[in-house]
Motif scaffolding. Structure first.
Motif, mmCIF file in Angstrom:
data_model
loop_
_atom_site.group_PDB
_atom_site.id
_atom_site.type_symbol
_atom_site.label_atom_id
_atom_site.label_comp_id
_atom_site.label_asym_id
_atom_site.label_seq_id
_atom_site.Cartn_x
_atom_site.Cartn_y
_atom_site.Cartn_z
ATOM 1 N N MET A 1 0.803 -1.218 0.000
ATOM 2 C CA MET A 1 0.000 0.000 0.000
ATOM 3 C C MET A 1 0.837 1.270 0.000
ATOM 4 S SD MET A 1 -3.453 -0.650 2.210
ATOM 5 C CE MET A 1 -2.679 -1.183 3.721
ATOM 6 N N TYR A 2 1.708 1.412 0.992
ATOM 7 C CA TYR A 2 2.459 2.660 1.109
ATOM 8 C C TYR A 2 3.516 2.824 0.016
ATOM 9 C CZ TYR A 2 0.149 3.707 5.485
ATOM 10 O OH TYR A 2 -0.794 4.004 6.425
ATOM 11 N N PRO A 3 4.343 1.804 -0.267
ATOM 12 C CA PRO A 3 5.327 1.989 -1.346
ATOM 13 C C PRO A 3 4.679 2.295 -2.694
ATOM 14 C CG PRO A 3 5.886 0.075 -0.021
ATOM 15 C CD PRO A 3 4.526 0.511 0.418
ATOM 16 N N LEU B 1 4.849 9.883 3.923
ATOM 17 C CA LEU B 1 6.087 9.563 4.635
ATOM 18 C C LEU B 1 5.907 9.751 6.136
ATOM 19 C CD1 LEU B 1 8.778 11.201 2.318
ATOM 20 C CD2 LEU B 1 8.569 8.766 2.860
ATOM 21 N N PHE B 2 5.250 10.838 6.518
ATOM 22 C CA PHE B 2 5.048 11.160 7.930
ATOM 23 C C PHE B 2 4.270 10.057 8.633
ATOM 24 C CE2 PHE B 2 3.011 13.359 11.499
ATOM 25 C CZ PHE B 2 4.069 14.080 12.021
ATOM 26 N N THR B 3 3.196 9.581 7.994
ATOM 27 C CA THR B 3 2.328 8.603 8.655
ATOM 28 C C THR B 3 2.830 7.167 8.491
ATOM 29 O OG1 THR B 3 0.923 8.642 6.679
ATOM 30 C CG2 THR B 3 0.255 10.011 8.529
ATOM 31 N N CYS C 1 10.767 2.745 4.874
ATOM 32 C CA CYS C 1 9.628 3.114 4.024
ATOM 33 C C CYS C 1 10.097 3.539 2.643
ATOM 34 C CB CYS C 1 8.820 4.247 4.671
ATOM 35 S SG CYS C 1 7.949 3.759 6.172
ATOM 36 N N VAL C 2 11.176 4.308 2.592
ATOM 37 C CA VAL C 2 11.678 4.800 1.312
ATOM 38 C C VAL C 2 12.325 3.677 0.515
ATOM 39 C CG1 VAL C 2 13.342 6.350 0.227
ATOM 40 C CG2 VAL C 2 11.998 7.128 2.156
#
Length: 477
Positions: free
Chosen positions: A99-101, A303-305, A340-341
């Motif tokens: 989801m996030y990537p 990125l923050f969350t 995350c990155v």
């Protein structure tokens, strides 16, 4: 004392984070998909309004969970507390892996495409240039989030206001068009002329397209521990931001239809740019810049969350403990941000169809957990307690939408489920299996120690009064 954040998240900042995470590239991408599946202007507008209403029902449930289980991590923390480690880990696994990537990559590529568009008006921007600019954008915002929570929230404030102003410009120009009598596509007799007869499955897919634009309504729950007086400010921010975003989205779509026919909108690959070219004349460059600003703020918000989600997962023991550490001076979760990155890939367009399904699946599981938690711990003190009809209504809609989505797109939804379930063996090997060989434990310790030295991080000191759920016995002490 080392605490998680050195910058207080007030009601104003909470509202900006919530609305800023929702308003991103979706409102500039999803109108085409919603109209395509809805089949008419009128039905598409109804779907936009109903989509906001569904998010409002879900956000009220999340407000109760947020103040009852006041932990950062959102869905993951609530599901882990209610259903146990395996279910929570599967949500964490799908979020970190897909989801996030994927969402970060899509937003970053949208940003780079719109920034480069003025320089390549008659052709697509070069492949390498878009990837390079997207990577630079993500890396820069990662550095900002690693350096200072204050800077990250300030960027979020500025760019949220900027993209709201861009949408206000679209709305104002659209209303001027309507006042001049240009509203043919919005007349009821025309608005409900279907380009194609929509099936229930197509309507469900239209809702999923709208849900992509509304995604992020639950992100404030990922930073609960950084919110000043979360029992007051968390629900207030949610109640302000969701209606605001719904109103802005609906009026923006009305503005689009004031200057474009349904056929023109469906033929456009960049709705806002086409809108600007038709109505803004020499100032049409404002639209690509506005979209770029919107997506830039969206990347910062994700990125923050998302880093807070990794942080919460590590604190529960579902991810390496290094990810639960923060910088000694800046109090930022640097290891979680770097993970995350590193998970972001710039060629993830084939996975974007899975994101909405998995995201929506996690919402339903979390809200089902609210009902189970009510039964499991009836004496739990709940500063906010929503009417049972609210989660039940959401879950009925959720089941119907999920079933028709599975019927309409069985391969996409099936692969989404398979990807999520690949986390089961990972959980049993990495989390459940406690008696690992000593060499594995020593290797993990060495990697953790090296990571601490490189990132200059330590475990934060937890304030148990903020993270422990309230109980009626504790409240009477």
């Amino acid at each position: 004392k080392i605490h998680f954040s050195n910058w207080p998240t007030t009601l104003t900042t909470c509202t900006i984070i919530s609305s800023g995470n929702i308003i991103g590239s979706g409102i500039f991408i999803s109108p085409k998909g919603v109209l395509e599946h809805a089949g008419s202007v009128g039905l598409s507008l109804i779907i936009w309004v109903c989509g906001g209403g569904i998010c409002a029902l879900g956000s009220m449930c999340y407000a109760e969970l947020g103040v009852t289980i006041p932990k950062s991590g959102g869905d993951y923390s609530y599901v882990t507390e209610i259903f146990g480690g395996l279910v929570g880990f599967l949500l964490l696994w799908s979020a970190v892996l897909i989801m996030y990537p994927t969402t970060l990559a899509v937003i970053a590529l949208t940003f780079s495409n719109y920034v480069l568009q003025p320089a390549f008006q008659n052709c697509l921007p070069p492949y390498v240039a878009t990837r390079l600019l997207a990577t630079i954008c993500v890396m820069f915002l990662t550095w900002v989030n690693c350096y200072s929570v204050r800077w990250a929230t300030r960027i979020q404030d500025v760019f949220t206001i900027g993209k709201l102003l861009a949408l206000v410009l679209i709305i104002v120009v659209g209303l001027v068009q309507i006042c001049k009598g240009h509203y043919e596509a919005l007349k009821p007799s025309v608005a409900f002329e279907f380009l194609q007869e929509p099936s229930v499955g197509q309507v469900a897919l239209a809702f999923l397209q709208a849900s992509f634009a509304y995604s992020g309504w639950n992100f404030l729950n990922y930073v609960t521990e950084e919110v000043v007086e979360p029992r007051k400010n968390l629900p207030r921010a949610i109640y302000i931001s969701i209606p605001l975003v719904t109103l802005v989205y609906t009026l923006t779509n009305i503005a689009y239809f004031s200057s474009m026919t349904p056929e023109e909108l469906l033929a456009s690959n960049a709705v806002a740019v086409t809108f600007g070219e038709k109505l803004l004349g020499m100032f049409s460059w404002v639209m690509p810049i506005s979209v770029a600003l919107s997506t830039f703020g969206g990347i910062n918000g994700y990125l923050f969350t998302s880093s807070r989600l990794c942080f919460s997962g590590a604190r529960e023991g579902h991810l390496p403990y290094l990810l639960a550490m923060i910088h000694l001076k800046n109090c930022t979760p640097i290891p979680a941000l770097l993970v995350c990155v590193s998970a972001v890939k710039m060629q993830t367009h084939n996975l974007i169809n899975y994101v909405s399904f998995i995201n929506f699946l996690s919402y339903g599981v979390t809200i089902a957990g609210l009902l189970y938690f009510r039964k499991k711990k009836p004496n739990q003190l709940r500063p906010i307690k929503v009417n049972l009809l609210i989660p039940i209504s959401y879950l009925i809609f959720w089941v119907v939408l999920l079933c028709f989505s599975l019927y309409s797109e069985p391969v996409v939804c099936g692969l989404g489920m398979v990807i999520m379930l690949t986390g089961v063996p990972v959980y049993f090997v990495g989390v459940w299996w406690k008696d690992k060989p000593k060499w594995i434990s020593r290797l993990v310790e060495k990697v953790t120690y090296m990571g601490q030295k490189v990132c200059y991080v330590v475990f934060p000191q937890e304030d148990l009064s903020e993270t422990e759920p309230l109980t009626s016995s504790k409240a009477t002490d």
